[in-house]
Design a protein around this motif. Sequence first.
Motif, PDB file in Angstrom:
ATOM      1  N   ASP A  54      42.397  88.419  55.394  1.00  0.00           N
ATOM      2  CA  ASP A  54      43.606  88.273  54.573  1.00  0.00           C
ATOM      3  C   ASP A  54      43.759  89.373  53.524  1.00  0.00           C
ATOM      4  OD1 ASP A  54      44.149  85.897  55.979  1.00  0.00           O
ATOM      5  OD2 ASP A  54      42.995  84.705  54.538  1.00  0.00           O
ATOM      6  N   LEU A  55      42.640  89.757  52.910  1.00  0.00           N
ATOM      7  CA  LEU A  55      42.700  90.740  51.819  1.00  0.00           C
ATOM      8  C   LEU A  55      42.321  92.147  52.282  1.00  0.00           C
ATOM      9  CD1 LEU A  55      41.118  88.583  48.981  1.00  0.00           C
ATOM     10  CD2 LEU A  55      43.543  88.873  49.571  1.00  0.00           C
ATOM     11  N   TYR A  56      41.918  92.262  53.524  1.00  0.00           N
ATOM     12  CA  TYR A  56      41.580  93.558  54.135  1.00  0.00           C
ATOM     13  C   TYR A  56      40.512  94.322  53.359  1.00  0.00           C
ATOM     14  CZ  TYR A  56      45.862  92.369  56.544  1.00  0.00           C
ATOM     15  OH  TYR A  56      46.824  91.694  57.258  1.00  0.00           O
ATOM     16  N   MET A  57      39.507  93.591  52.869  1.00  0.00           N
ATOM     17  CA  MET A  57      38.398  94.234  52.164  1.00  0.00           C
ATOM     18  C   MET A  57      37.443  94.830  53.193  1.00  0.00           C
ATOM     19  SD  MET A  57      37.457  91.677  49.020  1.00  0.00           S
ATOM     20  CE  MET A  57      36.441  92.850  48.136  1.00  0.00           C
ATOM     21  N   ASP A  58      37.205  96.117  53.070  1.00  0.00           N
ATOM     22  CA  ASP A  58      36.183  96.727  53.904  1.00  0.00           C
ATOM     23  C   ASP A  58      34.881  96.768  53.105  1.00  0.00           C
ATOM     24  OD1 ASP A  58      36.511  98.808  52.072  1.00  0.00           O
ATOM     25  OD2 ASP A  58      37.451 100.165  53.505  1.00  0.00           O
ATOM     26  N   SER A  59      33.836  97.324  53.703  1.00  0.00           N
ATOM     27  CA  SER A  59      32.528  97.306  53.044  1.00  0.00           C
ATOM     28  C   SER A  59      32.540  98.063  51.723  1.00  0.00           C
ATOM     29  CB  SER A  59      31.455  97.876  53.969  1.00  0.00           C
ATOM     30  OG  SER A  59      31.790  99.192  54.368  1.00  0.00           O
ATOM     31  N   ILE A  60      33.304  99.131  51.643  1.00  0.00           N
ATOM     32  CA  ILE A  60      33.394  99.895  50.390  1.00  0.00           C
ATOM     33  C   ILE A  60      34.064  99.064  49.303  1.00  0.00           C
ATOM     34  CG2 ILE A  60      34.421 101.923  49.287  1.00  0.00           C
ATOM     35  CD1 ILE A  60      33.990 103.364  51.996  1.00  0.00           C
ATOM     36  N   ALA A  61      35.131  98.358  49.652  1.00  0.00           N
ATOM     37  CA  ALA A  61      35.820  97.511  48.676  1.00  0.00           C
ATOM     38  C   ALA A  61      34.909  96.395  48.185  1.00  0.00           C
ATOM     39  CB  ALA A  61      37.098  96.933  49.284  1.00  0.00           C
ATOM     40  N   VAL A  62      34.110  95.846  49.089  1.00  0.00           N
ATOM     41  CA  VAL A  62      33.179  94.776  48.697  1.00  0.00           C
ATOM     42  C   VAL A  62      32.140  95.322  47.720  1.00  0.00           C
ATOM     43  CG1 VAL A  62      31.383  93.198  49.509  1.00  0.00           C
ATOM     44  CG2 VAL A  62      33.522  93.417  50.786  1.00  0.00           C
ATOM     45  N   VAL A  63      31.577  96.491  48.029  1.00  0.00           N
ATOM     46  CA  VAL A  63      30.570  97.094  47.148  1.00  0.00           C
ATOM     47  C   VAL A  63      31.174  97.380  45.773  1.00  0.00           C
ATOM     48  CG1 VAL A  63      29.175  99.164  46.759  1.00  0.00           C
ATOM     49  CG2 VAL A  63      29.147  98.044  48.986  1.00  0.00           C
ATOM     50  N   GLU A  64      32.382  97.922  45.745  1.00  0.00           N
ATOM     51  CA  GLU A  64      33.034  98.211  44.460  1.00  0.00           C
ATOM     52  C   GLU A  64      33.272  96.933  43.674  1.00  0.00           C
ATOM     53  OE1 GLU A  64      36.481 100.401  45.666  1.00  0.00           O
ATOM     54  OE2 GLU A  64      35.380 102.304  45.735  1.00  0.00           O
ATOM     55  N   CYS A 112      40.739  95.178  41.638  1.00  0.00           N
ATOM     56  CA  CYS A 112      40.074  95.948  42.695  1.00  0.00           C
ATOM     57  C   CYS A 112      40.946  96.085  43.939  1.00  0.00           C
ATOM     58  CB  CYS A 112      38.754  95.296  43.080  1.00  0.00           C
ATOM     59  SG  CYS A 112      37.487  95.451  41.813  1.00  0.00           S
ATOM     60  N   LEU A 113      41.859  95.135  44.131  1.00  0.00           N
ATOM     61  CA  LEU A 113      42.732  95.127  45.309  1.00  0.00           C
ATOM     62  C   LEU A 113      44.192  95.083  44.863  1.00  0.00           C
ATOM     63  CD1 LEU A 113      40.818  92.412  47.350  1.00  0.00           C
ATOM     64  CD2 LEU A 113      40.719  94.890  47.692  1.00  0.00           C
ATOM     65  N   PRO A 114      44.699  96.166  44.284  1.00  0.00           N
ATOM     66  CA  PRO A 114      46.057  96.127  43.733  1.00  0.00           C
ATOM     67  C   PRO A 114      47.139  95.806  44.755  1.00  0.00           C
ATOM     68  CG  PRO A 114      45.223  98.378  43.796  1.00  0.00           C
ATOM     69  CD  PRO A 114      44.093  97.471  44.161  1.00  0.00           C
ATOM     70  N   ASN A 115      46.935  96.122  46.014  1.00  0.00           N
ATOM     71  CA  ASN A 115      47.948  95.838  47.026  1.00  0.00           C
ATOM     72  C   ASN A 115      48.000  94.362  47.396  1.00  0.00           C
ATOM     73  OD1 ASN A 115      48.671  98.530  47.138  1.00  0.00           O
ATOM     74  ND2 ASN A 115      47.205  98.990  48.754  1.00  0.00           N
ATOM     75  N   ALA A 116      46.948  93.624  47.089  1.00  0.00           N
ATOM     76  CA  ALA A 116      46.893  92.196  47.406  1.00  0.00           C
ATOM     77  C   ALA A 116      47.134  91.331  46.178  1.00  0.00           C
ATOM     78  CB  ALA A 116      45.536  91.859  48.017  1.00  0.00           C
ATOM     79  N   ARG A 117      47.584  91.925  45.107  1.00  0.00           N
ATOM     80  CA  ARG A 117      47.697  91.246  43.817  1.00  0.00           C
ATOM     81  C   ARG A 117      48.434  89.910  43.905  1.00  0.00           C
ATOM     82  NH1 ARG A 117      47.763  94.429  38.451  1.00  0.00           N
ATOM     83  NH2 ARG A 117      46.523  95.654  39.862  1.00  0.00           N
TER      84      ARG A 117
END
Length: 80
Positions: free
Chosen positions: A33-43, A16-21
């Motif tokens: 640290d992982l820069y998850m926004d609300s959309i990333a969390v929902v996904e 889900c977070l390929p840039n933070a792999r």
Amino acid sequence: MSGAIDGRMMRLLSECLPNARHGIEVGSRLVEDLYMDSIAVVEFVMVLNEEFEMDVPAKVVAEWRTVEDICSWLKTAVMS
């Protein structure tokens, strides 16, 4: 079994977070640290729901701050 759950969860998170792999660790903070926004969390929650065939409650997601928080909750939920 909990190691297998951690491994599956970390794999899903890295997908889900390929840039933070390479930077995902148990202590990583989701936003800072992982820069998850609300959309990333929902996904990510949708992926977890599908992978583990469950519905993660919104109130649980709201309490997650770190990767360890997710792992701890997931182990409890899967084993109960």
